[in-house]
Design a protein around this motif. Structure first.
Motif, PDB file in Angstrom:
ATOM      1  N   HIS A   1      66.305  33.409  56.589  1.00 30.45           N
ATOM      2  CA  HIS A   1      64.936  33.804  56.901  1.00 30.45           C
ATOM      3  C   HIS A   1      63.852  32.925  56.290  1.00 30.45           C
ATOM      4  CE1 HIS A   1      67.349  37.559  57.400  1.00 30.45           C
ATOM      5  NE2 HIS A   1      66.622  37.645  58.502  1.00 30.45           N
TER       6      HIS A   1
ATOM      7  N   SER B   1      58.320  34.835  72.321  1.00 31.49           N
ATOM      8  CA  SER B   1      59.668  35.045  71.787  1.00 31.49           C
ATOM      9  C   SER B   1      59.756  36.296  70.919  1.00 31.49           C
ATOM     10  CB  SER B   1      60.093  33.834  70.957  1.00 31.49           C
ATOM     11  OG  SER B   1      59.254  33.678  69.820  1.00 31.49           O
ATOM     12  N   ASP B   2      58.630  36.994  70.774  1.00 35.46           N
ATOM     13  CA  ASP B   2      58.550  38.192  69.925  1.00 35.46           C
ATOM     14  C   ASP B   2      59.038  37.889  68.496  1.00 35.46           C
ATOM     15  OD1 ASP B   2      58.044  40.828  69.233  1.00 35.46           O
ATOM     16  OD2 ASP B   2      60.076  41.482  69.740  1.00 35.46           O
ATOM     17  N   THR B   3      58.506  36.813  67.944  1.00 33.23           N
ATOM     18  CA  THR B   3      58.916  36.383  66.603  1.00 33.23           C
ATOM     19  C   THR B   3      57.704  36.336  65.684  1.00 33.23           C
ATOM     20  OG1 THR B   3      60.677  35.024  67.550  1.00 33.23           O
ATOM     21  CG2 THR B   3      60.070  34.581  65.265  1.00 33.23           C
TER      22      THR B   3
ATOM     23  N   TYR C   1      56.066  35.123  61.913  1.00 30.42           N
ATOM     24  CA  TYR C   1      56.190  34.113  60.861  1.00 30.42           C
ATOM     25  C   TYR C   1      55.197  34.437  59.739  1.00 30.42           C
ATOM     26  CZ  TYR C   1      58.565  31.392  64.498  1.00 30.42           C
ATOM     27  OH  TYR C   1      59.430  30.963  65.487  1.00 30.42           O
TER      28      TYR C   1
ATOM     29  N   ARG D   1      63.606  43.360  62.735  1.00 28.55           N
ATOM     30  CA  ARG D   1      63.254  41.954  62.936  1.00 28.55           C
ATOM     31  C   ARG D   1      64.135  41.025  62.088  1.00 28.55           C
ATOM     32  NH1 ARG D   1      59.090  40.224  65.707  1.00 28.55           N
ATOM     33  NH2 ARG D   1      57.549  41.690  66.545  1.00 28.55           N
TER      34      ARG D   1
ATOM     35  N   ASP E   1      69.517  38.310  66.234  1.00 29.78           N
ATOM     36  CA  ASP E   1      69.589  38.626  67.660  1.00 29.78           C
ATOM     37  C   ASP E   1      70.886  38.044  68.232  1.00 29.78           C
ATOM     38  OD1 ASP E   1      69.199  38.046  70.621  1.00 29.78           O
ATOM     39  OD2 ASP E   1      67.356  39.164  70.194  1.00 29.78           O
TER      40      ASP E   1
ATOM     41  N   THR F   1      70.003  35.006  70.901  1.00 25.57           N
ATOM     42  CA  THR F   1      69.429  33.759  70.386  1.00 25.57           C
ATOM     43  C   THR F   1      70.093  33.298  69.090  1.00 25.57           C
ATOM     44  OG1 THR F   1      67.743  34.932  69.094  1.00 25.57           O
ATOM     45  CG2 THR F   1      67.205  34.360  71.382  1.00 25.57           C
TER      46      THR F   1
ATOM     47  N   ARG G   1      69.268  34.210  66.224  1.00 26.59           N
ATOM     48  CA  ARG G   1      68.167  34.023  65.270  1.00 26.59           C
ATOM     49  C   ARG G   1      67.517  35.370  64.972  1.00 26.59           C
ATOM     50  NH1 ARG G   1      64.766  29.454  65.209  1.00 26.59           N
ATOM     51  NH2 ARG G   1      63.026  30.819  65.775  1.00 26.59           N
TER      52      ARG G   1
ATOM     53  N   LYS H   1      64.008  37.688  64.169  1.00 25.90           N
ATOM     54  CA  LYS H   1      62.663  37.678  64.736  1.00 25.90           C
ATOM     55  C   LYS H   1      61.593  37.743  63.646  1.00 25.90           C
ATOM     56  CE  LYS H   1      63.858  39.468  69.297  1.00 25.90           C
ATOM     57  NZ  LYS H   1      63.430  38.230  69.974  1.00 25.90           N
TER      58      LYS H   1
END
Length: 389
Positions: A237, A276-278, A280, A357, A361, A364, A366, A368
């Motif tokens: 992360h 991408s519903d991510t 940061y 989150r 996923d 992907t 990855r 989120k």
């Protein structure tokens, strides 16, 4: 230490490596019964013997710990010297002070009395159980101990068993990357102590479990039990910092604020990529005992940093609705915050959303949610936030 011409209880090989190092600042991660207090006393004694009129401290989290553990061990070492030499020592049992025949002084202290740690120029200090939170020695390092080392260019040893990814881990990590500035670090698991048998280590692992054994006996930094965000991992992360100019214009900024006074007022700056519903976490604010005006100035400056490059207007500020008066104070100065409920249900929902989150996923491969490496306080909170407080 010699007695009748023979070495008694010589440092084991792991300790000898540390004793030979010329580093000014040593960070030592120890397993239980790895001999850390013995090593501390040996270092203090050997340095005091070499430096007439020197002043050396051993600082434990509490005065009682210093007295019950380190003082007994120190006096046992003193009794190994010839009687004529012992008679020349000045010993203050009540104050945990010993002055050697060369007038070097060793004092044992407790960090819960910070006023007693001010005003002395030190030649060297051992900070024991550095990883502890309650009555820890970490707060007094910057405020009292580090300044006391400056005039004599004194040395410091930080020694402890790990306690999760807290301030001791950060210090160990710092030492690894600052060797050219006089720092060095070691891990000293229990097994390096020749007096602990393999049979005893195997029994301990069976009884306390592999995770706790890894921390307590192998001197490994592990996640604490009862963590809220068990899914969080630095490897997964944490990412390199993102430059504002490199962020697409479609991303939006959300600022979450948790108000404090003696405790820090903390804010996280989160950029959302809705395609991408991510999320940061790109920046943070983490300060104690500031005025409202000063907090607002710092928050606005960071907000401008993330919105100005692309004239981004979609910004949402969120704060705890229970801090109603604080939100009104901020609003009176032109900084408007949307209150959000903070009951047990809403807290649980928020935690569940963050944990979701953090999960990988399956499509992907990855998560989120990512946290930029510069957000050190946010990373620490993820790694230490516990259901048990």
């Amino acid at each position: 230490v010699h007695k009748n011409g023979k070495v008694t209880e010589a440092p084991h090989p792991g300790q000898q490596e540390i004793l030979k190092s010329n580093a000014r600042f040593k960070v030592i991660v120890c397993g239980r019964r790895g001999g850390k207090t013995f090593l501390s006393i040996i270092i203090l004694l050997s340095e005091a013997l070499k430096n007439p009129n020197g002043l050396y401290w051993y600082v434990a989290p509490t005065y009682r710990q210093a007295k019950n553990i380190a003082w007994r061990l120190l006096m046992s070492r003193i009794r190994l010297f010839p009687k004529w030499w012992q008679d020349k020592c000045r010993i203050e049992q009540n104050n945990l002070i010993i002055e050697l025949p060369n007038h070097a002084v060793i004092e044992l202290k407790g960090a819960q009395e910070p006023d007693s740690l001010l005003g002395s120029g030190l030649d060297g200090v051992v900070l024991d159980e550095y990883a502890m939170d309650a009555y820890g020695v970490a707060p007094v390092w910057k405020e009292a101990i580090r300044p006391a080392l400056s005039d004599k260019q004194g040395w410091a040893i930080f020694i402890s068993t790990p306690r999760g990814y807290n301030h001791f881990f950060e210090l160990y990590d710092y030492a690894q990357s600052h060797r050219d500035e006089g720092w060095e670090c070691w891990k000293m698991p229990t097994k390096v102590n020749p007096y602990i048998t393999e049979k005893e280590l195997e029994a301990a692992k069976r009884e306390i479990g592999e995770d706790l054994y890894s921390q307590e006996y192998e001197a490994e930094f592990k996640k604490r039990s009862g963590l809220v965000y068990k899914e969080f991992s630095r490897d997964t992360h944490v990412i390199d910092p993102i430059e504002p100019k490199n962020i697409p214009s479609r991303w939006t900024l959300e600022i979450g604020i948790d108000f404090g006074a003696s405790h820090p007022t903390a804010a996280v700056f989160v950029m959302f990529d809705h395609v991408s519903d991510t999320a940061y976490v790109v920046d943070e604010h983490y300060e104690s005992e500031w005025t409202t005006d000063r907090h607002i100035s710092a928050l606005v400056a960071k907000e401008d940093k993330w919105t100005m490059p692309l004239i981004r207007k979609r910004v949402k500020r969120i704060g705890d609705s229970q801090a109603k008066q604080t939100i009104l104070d901020y609003a009176s100065k032109g900084y408007y915050i949307t209150p959000t409920l903070k009951g047990s249900d809403s807290v649980d929902e928020g935690i569940s959303a963050v944990r979701k989150r953090l999960q990988i996923d399956p499509i992907t491969n990855r998560p989120k949610l990512f946290v930029c490496r510069n957000c050190v306080n946010t990373i620490r909170e993820f790694e230490n936030y516990s259901w048990y407080g």
